[in-house]
Design a protein around this motif. Structure first.
Motif, PDB file in Angstrom:
ATOM      1  N   THR A   6       0.839  -1.201   0.000  1.00  0.00           N
ATOM      2  CA  THR A   6       0.000   0.000   0.000  1.00  0.00           C
ATOM      3  C   THR A   6       0.872   1.249   0.000  1.00  0.00           C
ATOM      4  O   THR A   6       0.599   2.208  -0.738  1.00  0.00           O
ATOM      5  N   ILE A   7       1.929   1.252   0.790  1.00  0.00           N
ATOM      6  CA  ILE A   7       2.842   2.399   0.844  1.00  0.00           C
ATOM      7  C   ILE A   7       3.495   2.620  -0.513  1.00  0.00           C
ATOM      8  O   ILE A   7       3.555   3.750  -1.006  1.00  0.00           O
ATOM      9  N   VAL A   8       3.981   1.558  -1.142  1.00  0.00           N
ATOM     10  CA  VAL A   8       4.587   1.680  -2.472  1.00  0.00           C
ATOM     11  C   VAL A   8       3.577   2.270  -3.446  1.00  0.00           C
ATOM     12  O   VAL A   8       3.887   3.193  -4.205  1.00  0.00           O
ATOM     13  N   SER A   9       2.364   1.763  -3.422  1.00  0.00           N
ATOM     14  CA  SER A   9       1.323   2.260  -4.322  1.00  0.00           C
ATOM     15  C   SER A   9       1.055   3.744  -4.106  1.00  0.00           C
ATOM     16  O   SER A   9       0.971   4.527  -5.063  1.00  0.00           O
ATOM     17  N   GLU A  10       0.932   4.159  -2.865  1.00  0.00           N
ATOM     18  CA  GLU A  10       0.650   5.567  -2.558  1.00  0.00           C
ATOM     19  C   GLU A  10       1.812   6.471  -2.969  1.00  0.00           C
ATOM     20  O   GLU A  10       1.600   7.541  -3.551  1.00  0.00           O
ATOM     21  N   VAL A  16       3.673  10.159  -9.641  1.00  0.00           N
ATOM     22  CA  VAL A  16       3.095  10.263 -10.982  1.00  0.00           C
ATOM     23  C   VAL A  16       2.186  11.494 -11.083  1.00  0.00           C
ATOM     24  O   VAL A  16       2.262  12.255 -12.047  1.00  0.00           O
ATOM     25  N   LEU A  17       1.353  11.698 -10.091  1.00  0.00           N
ATOM     26  CA  LEU A  17       0.371  12.785 -10.149  1.00  0.00           C
ATOM     27  C   LEU A  17       0.969  14.177  -9.939  1.00  0.00           C
ATOM     28  O   LEU A  17       0.474  15.147 -10.499  1.00  0.00           O
ATOM     29  N   HIS A  18       2.020  14.271  -9.128  1.00  0.00           N
ATOM     30  CA  HIS A  18       2.462  15.593  -8.694  1.00  0.00           C
ATOM     31  C   HIS A  18       3.838  16.032  -9.188  1.00  0.00           C
ATOM     32  O   HIS A  18       4.180  17.199  -9.060  1.00  0.00           O
ATOM     33  N   GLU A  38      11.989   3.592  -1.105  1.00  0.00           N
ATOM     34  CA  GLU A  38      12.267   4.944  -1.575  1.00  0.00           C
ATOM     35  C   GLU A  38      11.611   5.153  -2.939  1.00  0.00           C
ATOM     36  O   GLU A  38      11.688   4.285  -3.800  1.00  0.00           O
ATOM     37  N   VAL A  39      10.997   6.315  -3.110  1.00  0.00           N
ATOM     38  CA  VAL A  39      10.487   6.724  -4.413  1.00  0.00           C
ATOM     39  C   VAL A  39      11.111   8.072  -4.721  1.00  0.00           C
ATOM     40  O   VAL A  39      10.950   9.031  -3.964  1.00  0.00           O
ATOM     41  N   ASP A  40      11.838   8.121  -5.828  1.00  0.00           N
ATOM     42  CA  ASP A  40      12.556   9.332  -6.244  1.00  0.00           C
ATOM     43  C   ASP A  40      12.001   9.778  -7.592  1.00  0.00           C
ATOM     44  O   ASP A  40      12.002   9.021  -8.550  1.00  0.00           O
ATOM     45  N   ASP A  41      11.524  11.023  -7.631  1.00  0.00           N
ATOM     46  CA  ASP A  41      11.017  11.554  -8.902  1.00  0.00           C
ATOM     47  C   ASP A  41      11.945  12.613  -9.491  1.00  0.00           C
ATOM     48  O   ASP A  41      11.684  13.145 -10.562  1.00  0.00           O
ATOM     49  N   GLY A  42      13.027  12.947  -8.791  1.00  0.00           N
ATOM     50  CA  GLY A  42      14.008  13.892  -9.309  1.00  0.00           C
ATOM     51  C   GLY A  42      13.562  15.337  -9.309  1.00  0.00           C
ATOM     52  O   GLY A  42      14.307  16.212  -9.732  1.00  0.00           O
ATOM     53  N   GLN A  43      12.365  15.603  -8.822  1.00  0.00           N
ATOM     54  CA  GLN A  43      11.845  16.968  -8.824  1.00  0.00           C
ATOM     55  C   GLN A  43      11.933  17.557  -7.418  1.00  0.00           C
ATOM     56  O   GLN A  43      11.322  17.043  -6.485  1.00  0.00           O
ATOM     57  N   GLU A  44      12.687  18.642  -7.289  1.00  0.00           N
ATOM     58  CA  GLU A  44      12.807  19.283  -5.993  1.00  0.00           C
ATOM     59  C   GLU A  44      11.482  19.905  -5.595  1.00  0.00           C
ATOM     60  O   GLU A  44      10.715  20.354  -6.443  1.00  0.00           O
ATOM     61  N   GLY A  45      11.219  19.911  -4.325  1.00  0.00           N
ATOM     62  CA  GLY A  45       9.983  20.531  -3.853  1.00  0.00           C
ATOM     63  C   GLY A  45       9.658  20.138  -2.437  1.00  0.00           C
ATOM     64  O   GLY A  45      10.404  19.414  -1.785  1.00  0.00           O
TER      65      GLY A  45
END
Length: 96
Positions: A6-10, A16-18, A38-45
């Motif tokens: 569930t955590i991975v999915s969230e 993906v959405l943000h 860990e989920v890394d999207d490379g986008q600072e914020g």
């Protein structure tokens, strides 16, 4: 293990959405007695749980992650630059 899925999915859904990026990296490792996700999207914020009301169709992902992590005596956080959200959960023991 259901909580980890569930955590991975969230976390992946949030990325993906943000993030607005086309590359998202999921890393799952075992560190001693913990499972590190860990989920890394490379986008600072800035990444933090939001308060969603009953009519909102989204906005609860990080609150769900936070609740599941706390329920399992784990930890979660965000890298200093905001590109990576991570959590530590007690690793499942062999045979469980």
């Amino acid at each position: 293990m259901v909580d980890a899925l569930t955590i991975v999915s969230e976390l992946l859904t949030n990325a993906v959405l943000h993030s607005g990026t086309t590359e998202i990296r999921l890393t799952v490792t075992r560190q001693d007695d913990f499972l590190r996700i860990e989920v890394d999207d490379g986008q600072e914020g800035s990444v933090r749980p939001k308060s969603a009301n009953n009519n909102d169709q989204s906005g609860r992902g990080l609150a769900i992650v936070e609740g599941l992590v706390q329920e399992n005596d784990g930890k979660w956080g965000v890298s200093d630059d905001g590109t990576t959200v991570w959590c530590l959960l007690p690793a499942p023991q062999e045979g469980s």
